[in-house]
Design a protein around this motif. Structure first.
Motif, PDB file in Angstrom:
ATOM      1  N   LEU A  34       0.810  -1.217   0.000  1.00  0.00           N
ATOM      2  CA  LEU A  34       0.000   0.000   0.000  1.00  0.00           C
ATOM      3  C   LEU A  34       0.846   1.271   0.000  1.00  0.00           C
ATOM      4  O   LEU A  34       0.307   2.372  -0.133  1.00  0.00           O
ATOM      5  CB  LEU A  34      -0.930   0.010   1.221  1.00  0.00           C
ATOM      6  CG  LEU A  34      -1.984  -1.093   1.269  1.00  0.00           C
ATOM      7  CD1 LEU A  34      -2.762  -1.029   2.572  1.00  0.00           C
ATOM      8  CD2 LEU A  34      -2.925  -0.981   0.082  1.00  0.00           C
ATOM      9  N   GLY A  35       2.137   1.125   0.189  1.00  0.00           N
ATOM     10  CA  GLY A  35       3.027   2.288   0.194  1.00  0.00           C
ATOM     11  C   GLY A  35       2.885   3.138   1.439  1.00  0.00           C
ATOM     12  O   GLY A  35       2.996   4.363   1.376  1.00  0.00           O
ATOM     13  N   ILE A  36       2.644   2.478   2.570  1.00  0.00           N
ATOM     14  CA  ILE A  36       2.536   3.205   3.829  1.00  0.00           C
ATOM     15  C   ILE A  36       3.564   2.674   4.810  1.00  0.00           C
ATOM     16  O   ILE A  36       4.151   1.618   4.609  1.00  0.00           O
ATOM     17  CB  ILE A  36       1.112   3.101   4.429  1.00  0.00           C
ATOM     18  CG1 ILE A  36       0.720   1.638   4.674  1.00  0.00           C
ATOM     19  CG2 ILE A  36       0.101   3.774   3.538  1.00  0.00           C
ATOM     20  CD1 ILE A  36      -0.639   1.475   5.320  1.00  0.00           C
ATOM     21  N   ASN A  37       3.771   3.414   5.874  1.00  0.00           N
ATOM     22  CA  ASN A  37       4.749   3.043   6.882  1.00  0.00           C
ATOM     23  C   ASN A  37       4.257   1.829   7.664  1.00  0.00           C
ATOM     24  O   ASN A  37       3.105   1.767   8.084  1.00  0.00           O
ATOM     25  CB  ASN A  37       4.963   4.233   7.825  1.00  0.00           C
ATOM     26  CG  ASN A  37       6.094   4.009   8.790  1.00  0.00           C
ATOM     27  OD1 ASN A  37       6.054   3.075   9.576  1.00  0.00           O
ATOM     28  ND2 ASN A  37       7.101   4.865   8.715  1.00  0.00           N
ATOM     29  N   GLU A  38       5.148   0.876   7.860  1.00  0.00           N
ATOM     30  CA  GLU A  38       4.808  -0.357   8.580  1.00  0.00           C
ATOM     31  C   GLU A  38       4.352  -0.068  10.010  1.00  0.00           C
ATOM     32  O   GLU A  38       3.396  -0.679  10.506  1.00  0.00           O
ATOM     33  CB  GLU A  38       6.024  -1.277   8.592  1.00  0.00           C
ATOM     34  CG  GLU A  38       5.813  -2.586   9.291  1.00  0.00           C
ATOM     35  CD  GLU A  38       7.063  -3.449   9.301  1.00  0.00           C
ATOM     36  OE1 GLU A  38       7.117  -4.350  10.155  1.00  0.00           O
ATOM     37  OE2 GLU A  38       7.969  -3.233   8.475  1.00  0.00           O
ATOM     38  N   ALA A  39       5.010   0.870  10.669  1.00  0.00           N
ATOM     39  CA  ALA A  39       4.651   1.203  12.051  1.00  0.00           C
ATOM     40  C   ALA A  39       3.243   1.792  12.120  1.00  0.00           C
ATOM     41  O   ALA A  39       2.483   1.502  13.054  1.00  0.00           O
ATOM     42  CB  ALA A  39       5.660   2.178  12.641  1.00  0.00           C
ATOM     43  N   SER A  40       2.885   2.600  11.139  1.00  0.00           N
ATOM     44  CA  SER A  40       1.542   3.198  11.122  1.00  0.00           C
ATOM     45  C   SER A  40       0.480   2.112  10.981  1.00  0.00           C
ATOM     46  O   SER A  40      -0.508   2.089  11.726  1.00  0.00           O
ATOM     47  CB  SER A  40       1.400   4.186   9.965  1.00  0.00           C
ATOM     48  OG  SER A  40       2.269   5.269  10.139  1.00  0.00           O
ATOM     49  N   LEU A  41       0.682   1.207  10.021  1.00  0.00           N
ATOM     50  CA  LEU A  41      -0.283   0.136   9.822  1.00  0.00           C
ATOM     51  C   LEU A  41      -0.356  -0.760  11.048  1.00  0.00           C
ATOM     52  O   LEU A  41      -1.440  -1.168  11.469  1.00  0.00           O
ATOM     53  CB  LEU A  41       0.059  -0.687   8.574  1.00  0.00           C
ATOM     54  CG  LEU A  41      -0.890  -1.832   8.251  1.00  0.00           C
ATOM     55  CD1 LEU A  41      -2.332  -1.348   8.105  1.00  0.00           C
ATOM     56  CD2 LEU A  41      -0.441  -2.557   6.990  1.00  0.00           C
ATOM     57  N   GLY A  42       0.783  -1.049  11.648  1.00  0.00           N
ATOM     58  CA  GLY A  42       0.798  -1.859  12.872  1.00  0.00           C
ATOM     59  C   GLY A  42       0.002  -1.203  13.990  1.00  0.00           C
ATOM     60  O   GLY A  42      -0.750  -1.866  14.708  1.00  0.00           O
ATOM     61  N   ARG A  43       0.127   0.109  14.114  1.00  0.00           N
ATOM     62  CA  ARG A  43      -0.628   0.852  15.128  1.00  0.00           C
ATOM     63  C   ARG A  43      -2.126   0.797  14.827  1.00  0.00           C
ATOM     64  O   ARG A  43      -2.939   0.608  15.727  1.00  0.00           O
ATOM     65  CB  ARG A  43      -0.123   2.297  15.192  1.00  0.00           C
ATOM     66  CG  ARG A  43      -0.697   3.111  16.304  1.00  0.00           C
ATOM     67  CD  ARG A  43      -0.037   4.487  16.476  1.00  0.00           C
ATOM     68  NE  ARG A  43       0.032   5.248  15.232  1.00  0.00           N
ATOM     69  CZ  ARG A  43       1.139   5.429  14.494  1.00  0.00           C
ATOM     70  NH1 ARG A  43       2.280   4.889  14.875  1.00  0.00           N
ATOM     71  NH2 ARG A  43       1.115   6.136  13.385  1.00  0.00           N
ATOM     72  N   TRP A  44      -2.495   0.940  13.539  1.00  0.00           N
ATOM     73  CA  TRP A  44      -3.911   0.874  13.151  1.00  0.00           C
ATOM     74  C   TRP A  44      -4.501  -0.494  13.501  1.00  0.00           C
ATOM     75  O   TRP A  44      -5.627  -0.581  13.964  1.00  0.00           O
ATOM     76  CB  TRP A  44      -4.088   1.144  11.669  1.00  0.00           C
ATOM     77  CG  TRP A  44      -3.627   2.490  11.199  1.00  0.00           C
ATOM     78  CD1 TRP A  44      -3.352   3.590  11.970  1.00  0.00           C
ATOM     79  CD2 TRP A  44      -3.363   2.874   9.858  1.00  0.00           C
ATOM     80  NE1 TRP A  44      -2.947   4.626  11.176  1.00  0.00           N
ATOM     81  CE2 TRP A  44      -2.938   4.221   9.876  1.00  0.00           C
ATOM     82  CE3 TRP A  44      -3.440   2.216   8.631  1.00  0.00           C
ATOM     83  CZ2 TRP A  44      -2.606   4.916   8.716  1.00  0.00           C
ATOM     84  CZ3 TRP A  44      -3.112   2.910   7.480  1.00  0.00           C
ATOM     85  CH2 TRP A  44      -2.698   4.248   7.526  1.00  0.00           C
TER      86      TRP A  44
END
Length: 104
Positions: A34-44
């Motif tokens: 998706l082209g997003i930061n892994e940490a952001s997705l993990g937090r979501w």
């Protein structure tokens, strides 16, 4: 100069989280796709899991396939029911027509 911070809609976040949870793929893989930061997705994902009830379980692959089978079976049964409804109307009309002819 630093990058400007990207904003994501709640709908985008929910869909990204669903990709992780429903497919069982790793957060890192989905984030890369998706082209997003892994940490952001993990937090979501963590926030989503915290919001969901403890009674809500992740749908397994076998449950997903059974759900698809049941949906197809339900659609078939609806078609059968519609056919039988039309047939019963037809035969009821035939019976009333033949009853009318006998009394003449």
């Amino acid at each position: 100069m630093g990058k400007s911070r990207r904003e994501f809609t709640p709908e985008f976040k929910d869909e990204a989280v669903k990709l992780v949870i429903n497919t069982g793929r790793p957060v890192a893989t989905v984030a890369r796709e998706l082209g997003i930061n892994e940490a952001s997705l993990g937090r979501w994902v963590l926030l989503f899991k915290a919001r969901s009830d403890d009674n809500t379980a992740v749908v397994t692959e076998s449950e997903r396939s059974e759900l698809a089978r049941l949906r197809k079976e339900n659609a078939d049964l609806k078609l059968d029911r519609a056919f039988l409804k039309k047939a019963s109307i037809f035969f009821a009309q035939e019976a009333s027509d033949s009853n009318g002819k006998r009394s003449s």
